[in-house]
Design an enzyme around this catalytic site. Structure first.
Site, PDB file in Angstrom:
ATOM      1  N   ASN A   9       6.054   1.493   1.795  1.00 16.32           N
ATOM      2  CA  ASN A   9       4.932   0.558   1.909  1.00 16.32           C
ATOM      3  C   ASN A   9       5.522  -0.838   2.059  1.00 16.32           C
ATOM      4  O   ASN A   9       6.008  -1.416   1.091  1.00 16.32           O
ATOM      5  CB  ASN A   9       4.072   0.660   0.636  1.00 16.32           C
ATOM      6  CG  ASN A   9       2.953  -0.361   0.618  1.00 16.32           C
ATOM      7  OD1 ASN A   9       2.700  -1.042   1.615  1.00 16.32           O
ATOM      8  ND2 ASN A   9       2.272  -0.479  -0.512  1.00 16.32           N
ATOM      9  N   LYS A  11       4.053  -3.523   2.598  1.00 18.65           N
ATOM     10  CA  LYS A  11       3.146  -4.569   2.098  1.00 18.65           C
ATOM     11  C   LYS A  11       3.060  -5.712   3.124  1.00 18.65           C
ATOM     12  O   LYS A  11       3.106  -5.452   4.314  1.00 18.65           O
ATOM     13  CB  LYS A  11       3.584  -5.040   0.703  1.00 18.65           C
ATOM     14  CG  LYS A  11       3.742  -3.848  -0.256  1.00 18.65           C
ATOM     15  CD  LYS A  11       3.892  -4.239  -1.695  1.00 18.65           C
ATOM     16  CE  LYS A  11       4.046  -2.977  -2.544  1.00 18.65           C
ATOM     17  NZ  LYS A  11       4.136  -3.252  -3.963  1.00 18.65           N
ATOM     18  N   HIS A  96      -4.378   1.261  -3.120  1.00 16.43           N
ATOM     19  CA  HIS A  96      -3.203   0.660  -3.763  1.00 16.43           C
ATOM     20  C   HIS A  96      -3.664  -0.302  -4.858  1.00 16.43           C
ATOM     21  O   HIS A  96      -4.677  -0.985  -4.696  1.00 16.43           O
ATOM     22  CB  HIS A  96      -2.337  -0.074  -2.727  1.00 16.43           C
ATOM     23  CG  HIS A  96      -1.001  -0.433  -3.280  1.00 16.43           C
ATOM     24  ND1 HIS A  96      -0.809  -1.522  -4.100  1.00 16.43           N
ATOM     25  CD2 HIS A  96       0.209   0.179  -3.175  1.00 16.43           C
ATOM     26  CE1 HIS A  96       0.465  -1.572  -4.461  1.00 16.43           C
ATOM     27  NE2 HIS A  96       1.099  -0.553  -3.912  1.00 16.43           N
ATOM     28  N   GLU A  98      -2.712  -3.128  -5.666  1.00 12.01           N
ATOM     29  CA  GLU A  98      -2.858  -4.518  -5.219  1.00 12.01           C
ATOM     30  C   GLU A  98      -4.211  -4.725  -4.549  1.00 12.01           C
ATOM     31  O   GLU A  98      -4.807  -5.798  -4.646  1.00 12.01           O
ATOM     32  CB  GLU A  98      -1.691  -4.899  -4.289  1.00 12.01           C
ATOM     33  CG  GLU A  98      -0.407  -5.073  -5.105  1.00 12.01           C
ATOM     34  CD  GLU A  98       0.865  -4.704  -4.372  1.00 12.01           C
ATOM     35  OE1 GLU A  98       0.858  -4.601  -3.138  1.00 12.01           O
ATOM     36  OE2 GLU A  98       1.887  -4.512  -5.069  1.00 12.01           O
ATOM     37  N   GLU A 168       1.315   5.239  -9.273  1.00 12.59           N
ATOM     38  CA  GLU A 168       2.053   3.977  -9.341  1.00 12.59           C
ATOM     39  C   GLU A 168       1.593   3.195 -10.564  1.00 12.59           C
ATOM     40  O   GLU A 168       0.566   2.506 -10.510  1.00 12.59           O
ATOM     41  CB  GLU A 168       1.782   3.143  -8.085  1.00 12.59           C
ATOM     42  CG  GLU A 168       2.181   3.829  -6.796  1.00 12.59           C
ATOM     43  CD  GLU A 168       2.453   2.833  -5.683  1.00 12.59           C
ATOM     44  OE1 GLU A 168       3.539   2.908  -5.100  1.00 12.59           O
ATOM     45  OE2 GLU A 168       1.603   1.959  -5.420  1.00 12.59           O
ATOM     46  N   GLY A 174       7.144  -3.707  -8.447  1.00  9.85           N
ATOM     47  CA  GLY A 174       7.786  -4.980  -8.119  1.00  9.85           C
ATOM     48  C   GLY A 174       8.364  -5.699  -9.327  1.00  9.85           C
ATOM     49  O   GLY A 174       8.744  -6.859  -9.245  1.00  9.85           O
ATOM     50  N   SER A 214       9.150   0.322  -8.464  1.00 12.59           N
ATOM     51  CA  SER A 214      10.579   0.014  -8.625  1.00 12.59           C
ATOM     52  C   SER A 214      11.477   1.236  -8.436  1.00 12.59           C
ATOM     53  O   SER A 214      12.494   1.385  -9.112  1.00 12.59           O
ATOM     54  CB  SER A 214      10.839  -0.646  -9.981  1.00 12.59           C
ATOM     55  OG  SER A 214      10.110  -1.854 -10.073  1.00 12.59           O
TER      56      SER A 214
HETATM   57  P1  13P Z   1       8.024  -1.600  -5.539  1.00 10.93           P
HETATM   58  O1  13P Z   1       8.842  -0.412  -5.086  1.00 10.93           O
HETATM   59  O2  13P Z   1       8.384  -2.863  -4.859  1.00 10.93           O
HETATM   60  O3  13P Z   1       7.957  -1.680  -7.033  1.00 10.93           O
HETATM   61  O4  13P Z   1       6.514  -1.293  -5.038  1.00 10.93           O
HETATM   62  C1  13P Z   1       5.956  -0.067  -5.289  1.00 10.93           C
HETATM   63  C2  13P Z   1       4.672   0.028  -4.538  1.00 10.93           C
HETATM   64  O5  13P Z   1       3.712  -0.649  -4.866  1.00 10.93           O
HETATM   65  C3  13P Z   1       4.612   0.920  -3.376  1.00 10.93           C
HETATM   66  O6  13P Z   1       3.313   1.056  -2.923  1.00 10.93           O
END
Ligand code: 13P
Length: 251
Positions: A9, A11, A96, A98, A168, A174, A214
């Site tokens: 992803n 983002k 997601h 976010e 997740e 992150g 992560s």
């Molecule tokens: P990170 O791997 O940057 O922690 O992000 C995970 C994520 O949100 C994948 O959709």
């Protein structure tokens, strides 16, 4: 045997040219990968057509990061499922954290989006996961169960064959703070039980459940060794072709 998948992803990262270069590098390195893991990349909307072109003839699938909750029409700024298919997508990520946190994505809206995506022929990577407060209050099982039930229990067993779940934990996204393999496995097993109660054990066993948060080359092996973890949804580490492929090689 359920499918193993590592999905990136991206983002809101990379320009179109950077994205095309990244996709090409991933496609090239994927040639050497022979462990049966399916690879998917999810660039921003603006990159989809160019990245689809860059991935042509490769083993890497293309996903969007979201889709509109309407088929077409006067919805300024939105992108419809048929546009994603037309751009070359086979998948879309939905729900997601976010999007749930910053853009008011609700389970109700996700039911609509998942239906539209499946009807358009897209596979869906549906994200679930608790935030830090919920984890600290010991509510993680309840939160994840509610997300799975509120969205996926509206679909049929046939629909479920085109849906992948990504667990997740928001506190691990992150932050560099990965869930331990044991913490992830316990929720993955719990999601599978939740699915089994509604759709039967066989379907639950066939459903791919990814871990995200992560995940990187250094911890992927331990996570993927767990029996209910079928791969990863990778954020930061998917922006480097070498790291992304190293994660896929962890199987
Ligand atoms: P990170 O791997 O940057 O922690 O992000 C995970 C994520 O949100 C994948 O959709």
């Amino acid at each position: 045997m359920r499918k193993k998948i590592v999905a990136g992803n991206w983002k809101m990262n990379t320009t179109v040219s950077e994205g095309v270069a990244l996709a090409k590098a991933v496609a090239e390195k994927a040639e050497g990968l022979n462990n049966g893991v399916g690879l998917i990349v999810a660039p921003p909307f603006t990159h989809l057509v160019s990245v689809a072109e860059a991935l042509k003839g490769s083993k890497v699938g293309l996903s969007a990061q979201n889709c509109a909750d309407h088929e077409k029409g006067a919805y300024t700024g939105e992108v419809a499922v048929n546009m994603l298919v037309d751009a070359g997508c086979a998948w879309t990520i939905l729900g997601h954290s976010e999007r749930r946190q910053y853009y008011g994505e609700t389970d109700e809206k996700l039911v609509v989006k998942v239906r539209l995506a499946l009807d358009a022929g897209l596979g869906v990577i549906l994200c679930v996961g608790e935030n830090l407060d919920e984890r600290e209050a010991g509510r993680h099982f309840d939160v994840v169960k509610a997300q799975v039930e509120n969205v996926l229990f509206n679909f049929s067993a046939e629909d479920m064959k085109k849906i992948v779940i990504a667990y997740e934990p928001v506190w691990a996204i992150g932050t560099g703070k990965t869930a331990t393999a044991a913490q992830a496995e316990e929720i993955h097993a719990f999601i599978r039980e939740t699915l089994a109660a509604k759709f039967g054990k066989e379907l639950a066993e066939e459903t791919t459940i990814l871990y995200g948060g992560s995940c990187k080359p250094s911890n992927a092996k331990e996570l993927f060794a767990e029996k209910d973890i079928d791969g990863g949804l990778i954020g930061g580490a998917s922006l480097k072709a070498d790291d992304f492929i190293a994660i896929a090689e962890a199987f």
